[in-house]
Design a protein around this motif. Structure first.
Motif: not given
Length: 175
Positions: A69-73, A1-15, A20-28
């Motif tokens: 996007i949602r996170i379940d229990f 429960r100490d995490n924020i998740w980010d998935f996809g969106g419009s942006g600039y990838p590493a390449a 549009r993006l398909s990367d999944l990130w977790k922020f602790n």
């Protein structure tokens, strides 16, 4: 429960480039550190669906924005629809439902079509059925998980069951 998740969106990838993006990130929030969890580091990617209901290391949703996007229990991440790339072809509204399990670090395609522009199958109001599925959509007006881990979504922009033309929706769904 100490995490924020980010998935996809419009942006600039590493390449490089934008799209549009398909990367999944977790922020602790405890350590204030980001972790790259899954997906591709390029833009405008088609998804790899695999077998519906089966997690696999090679599965991932296509690049998208305006998804819900949602996170379940149990700490699993759920992603529905958006303006996206399906398994093949171009981009538009999609109705796929994905689950990411952080314990095994794998995506599972759960429901919906592999293709964009899918119409809804409404069935009988208030009655669950295997064939029922919301039409392709993005920008869902509201989404939540109830105490029984049911995933609810309301409205958005996309396709109903009959018109074949995208528009504003006011339907309520429970998975």
């Amino acid at each position: 429960r100490d995490n924020i998740w980010d998935f996809g969106g419009s942006g600039y990838p590493a390449a490089g480039g934008s799209g549009r993006l398909s990367d999944l990130w977790k922020f602790n929030t405890t350590t204030s550190m980001w972790t790259y969890m899954a997906g591709l580091t390029t833009r405008n990617n088609n998804g790899v669906y695999g077998v519906k209901g089966t997690p696999a290391a090679g599965n991932y949703p296509g690049s998208r924005n305006y998804s819900t996007i949602r996170i379940d229990f149990s700490g699993r991440l759920w992603v529905f629809g958006g303006y996206a790339y399906g398994e093949v072809g171009g981009q538009n509204y999609i109705n796929d439902l994905w689950m990411f399990d952080p314990v095994i670090s794998q995506w599972t395609w759960v429901s919906g079509a592999k293709a964009i522009d899918a119409w809804g199958v409404y069935g009988t109001k208030g009655t669950a059925a295997a064939a029922n599925v919301p039409g392709a959509r993005g920008a869902v007006q509201a989404a939540w998980l109830d105490k029984q881990n049911n995933y609810w979504l309301f409205g958005g922009s996309g396709f109903d069951e009959a018109s074949g033309v995208a528009g504003s929706l006011n339907d309520l769904w429970k998975y």
